[in-house]
Design a protein around this motif. Structure first.
Motif, mmCIF file in Angstrom:
data_model
loop_
_atom_site.group_PDB
_atom_site.id
_atom_site.type_symbol
_atom_site.label_atom_id
_atom_site.label_comp_id
_atom_site.label_asym_id
_atom_site.label_seq_id
_atom_site.Cartn_x
_atom_site.Cartn_y
_atom_site.Cartn_z
ATOM 1 N N LEU A 215 0.594 -0.925 0.065
ATOM 2 C CA LEU A 215 -0.101 -0.247 -0.078
ATOM 3 C C LEU A 215 0.638 1.173 0.202
ATOM 4 O O LEU A 215 1.857 1.082 0.876
ATOM 5 N N LEU A 216 0.814 2.256 -0.470
ATOM 6 C CA LEU A 216 1.216 3.484 -0.957
ATOM 7 C C LEU A 216 0.062 4.772 -0.466
ATOM 8 O O LEU A 216 -1.115 4.825 -0.636
ATOM 9 N N GLY A 217 0.628 6.165 0.204
ATOM 10 C CA GLY A 217 -0.407 6.511 0.581
ATOM 11 C C GLY A 217 -0.640 7.692 2.023
ATOM 12 O O GLY A 217 0.717 7.045 2.472
ATOM 13 N N ILE A 218 -1.733 8.386 2.373
ATOM 14 C CA ILE A 218 -0.881 8.482 3.295
ATOM 15 C C ILE A 218 -2.179 7.989 4.297
ATOM 16 O O ILE A 218 -3.768 8.125 3.561
ATOM 17 N N PHE A 219 -2.019 7.647 5.640
ATOM 18 C CA PHE A 219 -2.862 6.937 6.094
ATOM 19 C C PHE A 219 -3.049 7.597 7.292
ATOM 20 O O PHE A 219 -2.217 8.216 8.389
ATOM 21 N N VAL A 220 -4.489 7.285 8.004
ATOM 22 C CA VAL A 220 -4.861 7.608 9.461
ATOM 23 C C VAL A 220 -4.235 5.582 10.419
ATOM 24 O O VAL A 220 -4.792 5.221 9.393
ATOM 25 N N VAL A 221 -3.238 6.605 11.228
ATOM 26 C CA VAL A 221 -3.051 4.820 12.111
ATOM 27 C C VAL A 221 -2.473 5.188 13.164
ATOM 28 O O VAL A 221 -3.289 6.104 14.113
ATOM 29 N N GLU A 222 -2.615 3.947 14.117
ATOM 30 C CA GLU A 222 -2.242 3.703 15.457
ATOM 31 C C GLU A 222 -0.866 3.117 15.528
ATOM 32 O O GLU A 222 -0.573 2.153 14.852
ATOM 33 N N VAL A 223 -0.393 3.241 16.362
ATOM 34 C CA VAL A 223 1.198 2.875 16.294
ATOM 35 C C VAL A 223 0.970 2.786 18.432
ATOM 36 O O VAL A 223 1.088 2.974 19.423
ATOM 37 N N HIS A 224 1.990 1.246 17.976
ATOM 38 C CA HIS A 224 2.350 0.244 19.488
ATOM 39 C C HIS A 224 3.234 0.340 19.442
ATOM 40 O O HIS A 224 4.324 0.187 18.857
ATOM 41 N N GLY A 225 3.832 0.089 20.824
ATOM 42 C CA GLY A 225 4.797 -0.403 21.372
ATOM 43 C C GLY A 225 5.332 0.969 21.831
ATOM 44 O O GLY A 225 7.270 1.239 22.168
ATOM 45 N N LEU A 226 5.281 2.379 22.670
ATOM 46 C CA LEU A 226 5.390 3.647 23.343
ATOM 47 C C LEU A 226 4.608 3.147 24.783
ATOM 48 O O LEU A 226 3.980 4.872 24.842
ATOM 49 N N GLY A 227 4.078 2.482 25.302
ATOM 50 C CA GLY A 227 3.110 2.296 26.835
ATOM 51 C C GLY A 227 1.786 2.433 26.364
ATOM 52 O O GLY A 227 1.749 3.668 26.287
ATOM 53 N N GLY A 228 1.178 1.483 25.352
ATOM 54 C CA GLY A 228 0.116 1.964 25.128
ATOM 55 C C GLY A 228 -0.082 2.125 23.692
ATOM 56 O O GLY A 228 1.012 2.324 23.067
ATOM 57 N N ARG A 230 -0.757 5.134 20.402
ATOM 58 C CA ARG A 230 -0.560 6.685 20.523
ATOM 59 C C ARG A 230 -1.561 6.930 18.769
ATOM 60 O O ARG A 230 -1.045 5.483 17.714
ATOM 61 N N GLN A 231 -1.935 7.846 18.605
ATOM 62 C CA GLN A 231 -2.482 8.072 17.229
ATOM 63 C C GLN A 231 -1.968 8.937 16.829
ATOM 64 O O GLN A 231 -0.995 9.962 16.985
ATOM 65 N N ALA A 232 -2.179 8.572 14.918
ATOM 66 C CA ALA A 232 -0.776 9.353 13.926
ATOM 67 C C ALA A 232 -1.136 9.491 13.223
ATOM 68 O O ALA A 232 -2.668 8.297 12.407
ATOM 69 N N VAL A 233 -0.842 10.078 11.920
ATOM 70 C CA VAL A 233 -0.607 9.833 10.745
ATOM 71 C C VAL A 233 0.224 9.771 10.426
ATOM 72 O O VAL A 233 1.640 9.888 10.668
ATOM 73 N N ALA A 234 0.205 8.331 9.248
ATOM 74 C CA ALA A 234 1.735 8.370 8.391
ATOM 75 C C ALA A 234 2.044 8.200 6.798
ATOM 76 O O ALA A 234 0.708 8.733 6.426
ATOM 77 N N SER A 235 2.884 8.689 6.409
ATOM 78 C CA SER A 235 3.007 8.186 4.188
ATOM 79 C C SER A 235 4.080 7.191 4.802
ATOM 80 O O SER A 235 4.788 7.256 5.466
ATOM 81 N N LEU A 236 3.615 6.670 3.669
ATOM 82 C CA LEU A 236 4.587 5.718 3.097
ATOM 83 C C LEU A 236 4.632 5.525 1.792
ATOM 84 O O LEU A 236 3.133 5.407 1.164
ATOM 85 N N GLY A 237 5.308 5.614 1.043
ATOM 86 C CA GLY A 237 5.970 6.134 -0.695
ATOM 87 C C GLY A 237 7.290 6.680 -0.793
ATOM 88 O O GLY A 237 8.258 6.847 -0.005
ATOM 89 N N PHE A 238 7.033 7.489 -1.809
ATOM 90 C CA PHE A 238 8.585 7.876 -2.078
ATOM 91 C C PHE A 238 9.218 9.653 -2.212
ATOM 92 O O PHE A 238 9.478 9.808 -2.452
ATOM 93 N N ARG A 239 8.057 9.927 -1.614
ATOM 94 C CA ARG A 239 7.840 11.566 -1.036
ATOM 95 C C ARG A 239 8.276 12.476 -2.303
ATOM 96 O O ARG A 239 9.724 12.992 -2.653
ATOM 97 N N PRO A 240 7.617 12.316 -3.723
ATOM 98 C CA PRO A 240 7.908 13.248 -4.255
ATOM 99 C C PRO A 240 8.205 14.687 -4.522
ATOM 100 O O PRO A 240 9.213 15.488 -5.416
ATOM 101 N N THR A 241 7.981 15.177 -3.305
ATOM 102 C CA THR A 241 7.891 16.802 -3.048
ATOM 103 C C THR A 241 9.735 17.076 -2.703
ATOM 104 O O THR A 241 10.890 17.947 -2.989
ATOM 105 N N ILE A 242 10.459 16.006 -1.981
ATOM 106 C CA ILE A 242 11.090 16.133 -1.551
ATOM 107 C C ILE A 242 12.535 15.820 -2.693
ATOM 108 O O ILE A 242 12.384 14.658 -2.711
ATOM 109 N N ARG A 243 12.722 16.690 -3.017
ATOM 110 C CA ARG A 243 14.181 16.037 -3.956
ATOM 111 C C ARG A 243 14.131 15.473 -4.481
ATOM 112 O O ARG A 243 14.931 14.749 -5.096
ATOM 113 N N GLY A 244 12.986 15.448 -5.341
ATOM 114 C CA GLY A 244 12.591 15.207 -6.225
ATOM 115 C C GLY A 244 12.112 13.137 -6.322
ATOM 116 O O GLY A 244 11.453 12.323 -7.269
ATOM 117 N N GLY A 245 12.341 13.403 -4.866
ATOM 118 C CA GLY A 245 11.388 11.922 -4.915
ATOM 119 C C GLY A 245 12.296 10.898 -4.278
ATOM 120 O O GLY A 245 13.822 10.874 -4.200
#
Length: 308
Positions: A215-228, A230-245
């Motif tokens: 999967l690729l894109g921007i997602f609503v996520v929950e993160v485990h491993g930090l003591g409970g 945690r709510q978060a937002v995640a980007s999974l991909g190639f970051r096309p805006t940053i230095r050409g990707g």
């Protein structure tokens, strides 16, 4: 659960053995494992799983191989939680692929793994040129073989392929229904270029084990491993805006209302909802404004779907 690298090193007690790739450990796999434990308990035998690393298609057709749903570590963790006694991870290389089906059955399954009963999917094939099948396994006098037919969810066959399709289409809820849980990626927090912090949205960079996430894109996520959780937002991909990707995908997670050094921590990221696809922006200011909108959208999703 005891993990063994290679059947020759297993030295198992008499067991009921399940064989398969178990990528994703979806509801179909889980049904097979429940049957495995029940049969082992009834027969007074150990329960064991034989799986292969890498996936056979990664060896033969690497460019066309399916995206991994689980890394080997994730698969091990999921199988351990399912109550398996032994996991045998067999290296799948060209030498192993050339083994005749009868040798796989007689030498590996019966002699090395000490299997008395076998559970497989009804489409399981093995041995050189995939010549072995359920009938060949059942022909061995010392083996009792059970082939399980497909499990369905709302008239859809549950399979790793179906899970990959749901993830690729951004259908997180559908994927979760097939998996019996939210799809997740686990990994260690590694160093990044700190661009997120410069933009006002610091991120944890999660190490990916494979270069083709399902999967690729921007997602609503929950993160485990930090003591409970945690709510978060995640980007999974190639970051096309940053230095050409980037040439390799990156998983970056911005944790809400959190500021601590978590470098080298091992986290699990549960993907709950897809917000959008990746986009390329003309400048960092535009990217920053979009990240702010993504965070607001994720917080709104949590307010509706995870009310306090």
């Amino acid at each position: 659960m005891r993990v063994v690298r290679g059947a020759a090193s297993a030295h198992l007690p008499p067991c009921v053995l399940a064989i398969g790739n178990f990528d994703g450990l979806h509801l179909g796999h889980q049904a097979l494992l429940r049957r495995l434990r029940a049969d082992a308990e009834t027969a007074g035998l150990a329960c064991a799983v034989l799986t292969f690393e890498p996936h056979p298609r990664e060896l033969f057709t690497p460019d066309a191989a399916p995206a991994r749903l689980t890394s080997l570590r994730e698969k091990i963790e999921l199988l351990a939680a399912s109550g398996v006694d032994y996991l045998i991870v067999q290296r799948f290389d060209r030498r192993f692929a050339a083994i005749e089906a009868e040798s796989f059955r007689d030498d590996m399954v019966v002699r090395e793994l000490n299997a008395r009963q076998i559970l497989i999917g009804d489409d399981f094939r093995f041995g050189r040129q995939r010549r072995g099948d359920v009938a060949l396994l059942a022909a061995h006098p010392a083996l009792q073989v059970s082939a399980l037919s497909e499990i369905q969810h709302q008239d859809e066959r549950i399979s790793s392929t179906a899970v990959r399709a749901a993830l690729a289409n951004g259908e997180m809820e559908h994927a979760a229904a097939l998996l019996g849980r939210a799809y997740s990626i686990s990994g260690r927090v590694v160093g990044g270029d700190r661009i997120g912090r410069q933009l006002g949205f610091p991120t944890a960079n999660i190490q990916l084990k494979h270069n083709r996430p399902p999967l690729l894109g921007i997602f609503v996520v929950e993160v485990h491993g930090l003591g409970g959780v945690r709510q978060a937002v995640a980007s999974l991909g190639f970051r096309p805006t940053i230095r050409g990707g980037d040439l390799k995908p990156k998983l970056e997670v911005h944790l809400f209302d959190f500021d601590a050094d978590i470098y080298r921590r091992h986290l699990r990221v549960d993907f709950l909802h897809k917000l959008r696809d990746e986009e390329k922006y003309p400048d960092l200011e535009s990217l920053t404004a979009q990240i702010a909108r993504d965070c607001a959208a994720a917080r709104q999703w949590f307010a509706i779907n995870r009310p306090l």
